[in-house]
Design an enzyme around this catalytic site. Structure first.
Site, mmCIF file in Angstrom:
data_model
loop_
_atom_site.group_PDB
_atom_site.id
_atom_site.type_symbol
_atom_site.label_atom_id
_atom_site.label_comp_id
_atom_site.label_asym_id
_atom_site.label_seq_id
_atom_site.Cartn_x
_atom_site.Cartn_y
_atom_site.Cartn_z
ATOM 1 N N PRO A 275 0.823 -1.212 0.000
ATOM 2 C CA PRO A 275 0.000 0.000 0.000
ATOM 3 C C PRO A 275 0.856 1.260 0.000
ATOM 4 C CG PRO A 275 0.137 -0.886 2.215
ATOM 5 C CD PRO A 275 0.885 -1.859 1.325
ATOM 6 N N CYS A 344 5.095 27.707 -16.868
ATOM 7 C CA CYS A 344 4.664 28.138 -18.206
ATOM 8 C C CYS A 344 3.978 27.025 -18.983
ATOM 9 C CB CYS A 344 5.867 28.635 -18.991
ATOM 10 S SG CYS A 344 6.702 29.915 -18.097
ATOM 11 N N TYR A 373 2.274 10.748 -3.758
ATOM 12 C CA TYR A 373 2.513 11.210 -5.134
ATOM 13 C C TYR A 373 2.422 12.737 -5.235
ATOM 14 C CZ TYR A 373 1.727 6.243 -5.574
ATOM 15 O OH TYR A 373 1.805 4.879 -5.386
HETATM 16 N N1 LLP Z 1 3.294 -1.653 -5.853
HETATM 17 C C1 LLP Z 1 3.700 -1.380 -7.107
HETATM 18 C C2 LLP Z 1 4.461 -2.388 -7.852
HETATM 19 C C3 LLP Z 1 3.393 -0.133 -7.680
HETATM 20 O O1 LLP Z 1 3.793 0.132 -8.926
HETATM 21 C C4 LLP Z 1 2.653 0.816 -6.925
HETATM 22 C C5 LLP Z 1 2.321 2.110 -7.502
HETATM 23 C C6 LLP Z 1 2.273 0.483 -5.616
HETATM 24 C C7 LLP Z 1 2.599 -0.768 -5.116
HETATM 25 C C8 LLP Z 1 1.514 1.423 -4.736
HETATM 26 O O2 LLP Z 1 0.248 1.697 -5.224
HETATM 27 P P1 LLP Z 1 -0.805 2.562 -4.363
HETATM 28 O O3 LLP Z 1 -1.188 1.729 -3.155
HETATM 29 O O4 LLP Z 1 -0.131 3.812 -3.944
HETATM 30 O O5 LLP Z 1 -1.926 2.767 -5.283
HETATM 31 N N2 LLP Z 1 1.564 8.737 -9.572
HETATM 32 C C9 LLP Z 1 0.257 8.114 -9.627
HETATM 33 C C10 LLP Z 1 0.243 6.749 -8.978
HETATM 34 C C11 LLP Z 1 1.235 5.801 -9.600
HETATM 35 C C12 LLP Z 1 1.304 4.487 -8.884
HETATM 36 C C13 LLP Z 1 2.468 3.703 -9.332
HETATM 37 N N3 LLP Z 1 2.617 2.448 -8.707
HETATM 38 C C14 LLP Z 1 -0.756 9.052 -8.992
HETATM 39 O O6 LLP Z 1 -0.371 10.095 -8.513
HETATM 40 O O7 LLP Z 1 -1.941 8.747 -8.987
#
Ligand code: LLP
Length: 414
Positions: A275, A344, A373
């Site tokens: 997570p 810009c 993020y």
């Molecule tokens: N595990 C892996 C292999 C991942 O690639 C990611 C996120 C996570 C876990 C964690 O996922 P979460 O629980 O945070 O959803 N920049 C984007 C989100 C990109 C997520 C990339 N991978 C945003 O701001 O929405």
């Protein structure tokens, strides 16, 4: 009161007025609530208590050392996606056995480091990567613990930039290809196959994709067991979404945990989760100062602030919504405004056509739910220094990362 609350209208974080922090740090500044991080980690952990599980915090969501250390102190493990994140995990005090390494395109150096450290699992993405790991492990005379990332061909239903589980994406391997590869891997002396992995996307707000993903991994684990290949874990990645808008329908952590637990019940597999957003997202706000007010041709306003897409990329990249509030709202009639940054690009808009209280130059605004993020995706575009970060804990705040100076930013230039 814990978390972000209002005291005589002004925004307060764990008892500390946000205004008081900004007055010392300047803006833009990310402000984090330690109590929100603690509470959310514990809630997720408690929801899964009926099954053996490990929560590998996805460092990519917020890689600031104070945050990562906090999660370690709570009992989390770590998920690292690069050499830099692996180093963050080690400096935050994680032992290699607490770390899984994920990601497409791990370099030879990154793989060698992970093998030398003896991390809990390297989540492999391709047959070529398996060959490289085997070669490096043999060279190091150290058995590499590997899990295979499956692409279950599931549409997670989130923004297309962050949906990673359907077959056309670069992530993981099909069940058919992985099955064949796993049988071959089990015969290689320098590899220890520990588990199966998937991560189907981020900001997922439906249960079904998680359920289908978990079922895919369990079915594959069972068919491998029939072949005599016994795994230790399945890793269901991250992805649980949060409510960026009031009343936005999301999956509750208990519903999510029920799906995860149903999948592994009756097996002897430990379930790993990665997570990120769900734990740190709601724990942060981005505080910014209004630097200009301009009339929009349609009579609304442009509220120009000192934070932009370099401090919070999500609105520009994914059209993401973040609630924007005045830190100390002035009384009076609401205005309609686009809240825009100084970069810009037209995409440098933090919020479109929002209702805000009357605003004056110098006022502070808070952009909510930026703990994941946010700072982690900052850039120096337009030669803008990276913002400061502060963390509030038990009614006291401290700097988690000082603001980058112009000299810091220019020091690598020849
Ligand atoms: N595990 C892996 C292999 C991942 O690639 C990611 C996120 C996570 C876990 C964690 O996922 P979460 O629980 O945070 O959803 N920049 C984007 C989100 C990109 C997520 C990339 N991978 C945003 O701001 O929405």
């Amino acid at each position: 009161m814990s978390g972000f609350t209002r005291d005589a209208h002004a925004l307060v974080c764990d008892g500390v007025p946000v205004q008081a922090i900004a007055a010392e740090t300047g803006t833009p500044v990310h402000v984090y609530s330690a109590s929100v991080i603690d509470a959310r980690y514990r809630q997720l952990d408690a929801a899964l208590q009926a099954v053996p599980h490990r929560l590998h915090y996805a460092i990519k969501a917020n890689a600031t050392l104070a945050i990562v250390r906090r999660l370690r102190a709570l009992g989390a493990r770590a998920d690292a996606n690069s050499a830099g994140e692996l180093e963050v995990a080690l400096r935050a005090g994680f032992s290699p056995g607490d770390i899984v390494c994920t990601g497409v395109g791990k370099t030879r150096e990154e793989l060698a480091r992970a093998i030398a450290l003896g991390v809990a699992a390297i989540n492999v993405e391709s047959p070529g990567e398996v060959d490289r790991i085997e070669h490096l492990a043999a060279e190091a005379r150290s058995i590499a613990r590997v899990a295979v990332r499956i692409n279950p061909d599931i549409d997670a239903g989130s923004h297309r930039h962050i949906s990673t589980g359907h077959r056309a994406t670069k992530f993981g391997m099909s069940v058919a290809d992985a099955t064949q590869m796993l049988r071959d891997m089990a015969r290689r002396p320098w590899l220890k196959v520990t588990g199966l992995h998937l991560h189907i996307g981020s900001q997922i707000t439906a249960l079904e994709p998680f359920k289908r993903g978990a079922e895919t991994l369990i079915a594959l684990a069972e068919s491998l067991a029939d072949d005599g290949i016994r795994l230790e874990h399945i890793d269901l990645g991250g992805g649980l979404g949060i409510a960026y808008q009031a009343n936005q329908p999301i999956v509750s952590v208990e519903e999510y945990a029920a799906v995860v637990m149903d999948a592994v019940r009756g097996t002897d597999l430990t379930v790993l989760l990665e997570p990120g957003r769900w734990i740190t997202g709601p724990a942060g706000v981005l505080v910014t100062t209004v630097v200009d007010l301009k009339r929009r041709p349609d009579g609304g306003w442009f509220v120009v602030v000192d934070a932009g897409m370099t401090d919070l990329l999500r609105p520009a990249l994914y059209d993401a919504w973040h609630t924007i509030e005045a830190v100390s709202p002035r009384p009076g009639e609401a205005i309609r405004a686009d809240v825009v940054g100084p970069v810009c690009e037209t995409s440098d808009t933090l919020g479109r056509d929002r209702a805000l209280p009357p605003i004056e130059v110098g006022d502070l605004l808070a952009v909510r739910d930026t703990g994941a993020y946010g700072a982690a995706m900052a850039s120096n575009y337009n030669r803008r220094p990276i913002a400061a970060e502060a963390i509030v804990d038990g009614g006291k705040w401290q700097i988690a990362r000082r603001r980058q100076t112009i000299d810091d930013m220019l020091q690598w230039d020849a």
